[in-house]
Design a protein around this motif. Sequence first.
Motif, PDB file in Angstrom:
ATOM      1  N   MET A   1       0.775  -1.243  -0.075  1.00 42.02           N
ATOM      2  CA  MET A   1       0.006  -0.091  -0.089  1.00 42.02           C
ATOM      3  C   MET A   1       0.838   1.475  -0.096  1.00 42.02           C
ATOM      4  O   MET A   1       0.802   2.252  -0.722  1.00 42.02           O
ATOM      5  CB  MET A   1      -0.748  -0.006   1.212  1.00 42.02           C
ATOM      6  N   LEU A   2       1.871   1.385   0.933  1.00 36.60           N
ATOM      7  CA  LEU A   2       2.608   2.466   0.901  1.00 36.60           C
ATOM      8  C   LEU A   2       3.488   2.750  -0.516  1.00 36.60           C
ATOM      9  O   LEU A   2       3.898   3.677  -0.968  1.00 36.60           O
ATOM     10  CB  LEU A   2       3.926   2.104   2.249  1.00 36.60           C
ATOM     11  N   SER A   3       3.880   1.673  -1.074  1.00 36.95           N
ATOM     12  CA  SER A   3       4.518   1.843  -2.280  1.00 36.95           C
ATOM     13  C   SER A   3       3.991   2.214  -3.486  1.00 36.95           C
ATOM     14  O   SER A   3       4.188   2.940  -4.189  1.00 36.95           O
ATOM     15  CB  SER A   3       5.307   0.335  -2.687  1.00 36.95           C
ATOM     16  N   GLY A   4       2.527   2.041  -3.258  1.00 36.34           N
ATOM     17  CA  GLY A   4       1.550   2.302  -4.475  1.00 36.34           C
ATOM     18  C   GLY A   4       1.516   3.806  -4.172  1.00 36.34           C
ATOM     19  O   GLY A   4       1.345   4.756  -5.049  1.00 36.34           O
ATOM     20  N   THR A   5       1.267   4.232  -3.028  1.00 35.60           N
ATOM     21  CA  THR A   5       1.003   5.714  -2.672  1.00 35.60           C
ATOM     22  C   THR A   5       2.366   6.509  -3.021  1.00 35.60           C
ATOM     23  O   THR A   5       2.362   7.767  -3.614  1.00 35.60           O
ATOM     24  CB  THR A   5       0.913   5.899  -0.927  1.00 35.60           C
ATOM     25  N   VAL A   6       3.380   6.092  -2.760  1.00 32.20           N
ATOM     26  CA  VAL A   6       4.680   6.635  -3.091  1.00 32.20           C
ATOM     27  C   VAL A   6       4.880   6.713  -4.651  1.00 32.20           C
ATOM     28  O   VAL A   6       5.251   7.882  -5.215  1.00 32.20           O
ATOM     29  CB  VAL A   6       5.988   5.808  -2.511  1.00 32.20           C
ATOM     30  N   THR A   7       4.346   5.654  -5.325  1.00 31.36           N
ATOM     31  CA  THR A   7       4.240   5.680  -6.764  1.00 31.36           C
ATOM     32  C   THR A   7       3.382   6.771  -7.419  1.00 31.36           C
ATOM     33  O   THR A   7       3.710   7.526  -8.232  1.00 31.36           O
ATOM     34  CB  THR A   7       4.127   4.405  -7.288  1.00 31.36           C
ATOM     35  N   ARG A   8       2.366   6.736  -6.816  1.00 29.16           N
ATOM     36  CA  ARG A   8       1.233   7.758  -7.307  1.00 29.16           C
ATOM     37  C   ARG A   8       1.733   9.118  -6.881  1.00 29.16           C
ATOM     38  O   ARG A   8       1.745  10.066  -7.853  1.00 29.16           O
ATOM     39  CB  ARG A   8      -0.083   7.575  -6.605  1.00 29.16           C
ATOM     40  N   LEU A   9       2.576   9.408  -5.744  1.00 30.24           N
ATOM     41  CA  LEU A   9       3.189  10.795  -5.570  1.00 30.24           C
ATOM     42  C   LEU A   9       3.977  11.171  -6.395  1.00 30.24           C
ATOM     43  O   LEU A   9       3.993  12.400  -6.815  1.00 30.24           O
ATOM     44  CB  LEU A   9       3.405  10.853  -3.978  1.00 30.24           C
ATOM     45  N   ALA A  10       4.913  10.278  -6.715  1.00 30.61           N
ATOM     46  CA  ALA A  10       5.899  10.529  -7.726  1.00 30.61           C
ATOM     47  C   ALA A  10       5.599  10.842  -9.117  1.00 30.61           C
ATOM     48  O   ALA A  10       5.983  11.731  -9.765  1.00 30.61           O
ATOM     49  CB  ALA A  10       6.975   9.432  -7.658  1.00 30.61           C
ATOM     50  N   ALA A  11       4.670  10.136  -9.371  1.00 27.55           N
ATOM     51  CA  ALA A  11       3.925  10.268 -10.931  1.00 27.55           C
ATOM     52  C   ALA A  11       3.106  11.764 -10.870  1.00 27.55           C
ATOM     53  O   ALA A  11       3.287  12.495 -12.026  1.00 27.55           O
ATOM     54  CB  ALA A  11       2.960   9.354 -11.211  1.00 27.55           C
ATOM     55  N   PHE A  12       2.677  12.158  -9.803  1.00 28.63           N
ATOM     56  CA  PHE A  12       1.763  13.277  -9.654  1.00 28.63           C
ATOM     57  C   PHE A  12       2.848  14.606  -9.884  1.00 28.63           C
ATOM     58  O   PHE A  12       2.680  15.566 -10.629  1.00 28.63           O
ATOM     59  CB  PHE A  12       1.112  13.524  -8.394  1.00 28.63           C
ATOM     60  N   VAL A  13       4.150  14.432  -9.181  1.00 29.30           N
ATOM     61  CA  VAL A  13       4.918  15.560  -8.999  1.00 29.30           C
ATOM     62  C   VAL A  13       5.591  15.635 -10.497  1.00 29.30           C
ATOM     63  O   VAL A  13       6.046  16.703 -10.806  1.00 29.30           O
ATOM     64  CB  VAL A  13       5.990  15.201  -8.116  1.00 29.30           C
ATOM     65  N   ALA A  14       5.944  14.438 -11.005  1.00 26.68           N
ATOM     66  CA  ALA A  14       6.562  14.539 -12.366  1.00 26.68           C
ATOM     67  C   ALA A  14       5.589  15.086 -13.308  1.00 26.68           C
ATOM     68  O   ALA A  14       6.149  15.928 -14.045  1.00 26.68           O
ATOM     69  CB  ALA A  14       6.809  12.815 -13.027  1.00 26.68           C
ATOM     70  N   VAL A  15       4.248  14.921 -13.375  1.00 23.17           N
ATOM     71  CA  VAL A  15       3.351  15.341 -14.124  1.00 23.17           C
ATOM     72  C   VAL A  15       3.137  16.883 -14.210  1.00 23.17           C
ATOM     73  O   VAL A  15       3.406  17.660 -15.079  1.00 23.17           O
ATOM     74  CB  VAL A  15       2.016  14.825 -14.104  1.00 23.17           C
ATOM     75  N   GLN A  16       3.193  17.188 -12.661  1.00 26.30           N
ATOM     76  CA  GLN A  16       2.834  18.508 -12.628  1.00 26.30           C
ATOM     77  C   GLN A  16       4.290  19.544 -12.900  1.00 26.30           C
ATOM     78  O   GLN A  16       4.123  20.673 -13.152  1.00 26.30           O
ATOM     79  CB  GLN A  16       2.484  18.832 -10.982  1.00 26.30           C
ATOM     80  N   ALA A  17       5.348  18.952 -12.625  1.00 28.02           N
ATOM     81  CA  ALA A  17       6.585  19.522 -13.034  1.00 28.02           C
ATOM     82  C   ALA A  17       6.756  19.956 -14.503  1.00 28.02           C
ATOM     83  O   ALA A  17       7.346  20.934 -14.877  1.00 28.02           O
ATOM     84  CB  ALA A  17       7.706  18.762 -12.546  1.00 28.02           C
ATOM     85  N   ARG A  18       6.100  19.072 -15.509  1.00 32.09           N
ATOM     86  CA  ARG A  18       6.223  19.481 -16.904  1.00 32.09           C
ATOM     87  C   ARG A  18       4.999  20.153 -17.345  1.00 32.09           C
ATOM     88  O   ARG A  18       4.948  20.822 -18.426  1.00 32.09           O
ATOM     89  CB  ARG A  18       6.084  18.097 -17.621  1.00 32.09           C
TER      90      ARG A  18
END
Length: 65
Positions: A1-18
């Motif tokens: 569950m934690l790894s899924g949350t971290v993955t989603r957060l990283a994806a969100f940050v990557a998309v928002q940065a671009r």
Amino acid sequence: MLSGTVTRLAAFVAVQARRREPLMRLSIFRTPNLAAYTVADRNMITERNPASAGVLAEQLLKVLP
């Protein structure tokens, strides 16, 4: 569950940065508004955020006998 949350957060940050107009500007974490800041006025000393704790302690030590 934690790894899924971290993955989603990283994806969100990557998309928002671009994005041209992100939902949340990531540069907000580099602004001086989040820096340490205290205000002293007579007998009241207050801080803006937890980063100000050290500066607040120094000012309190100056005021206390």
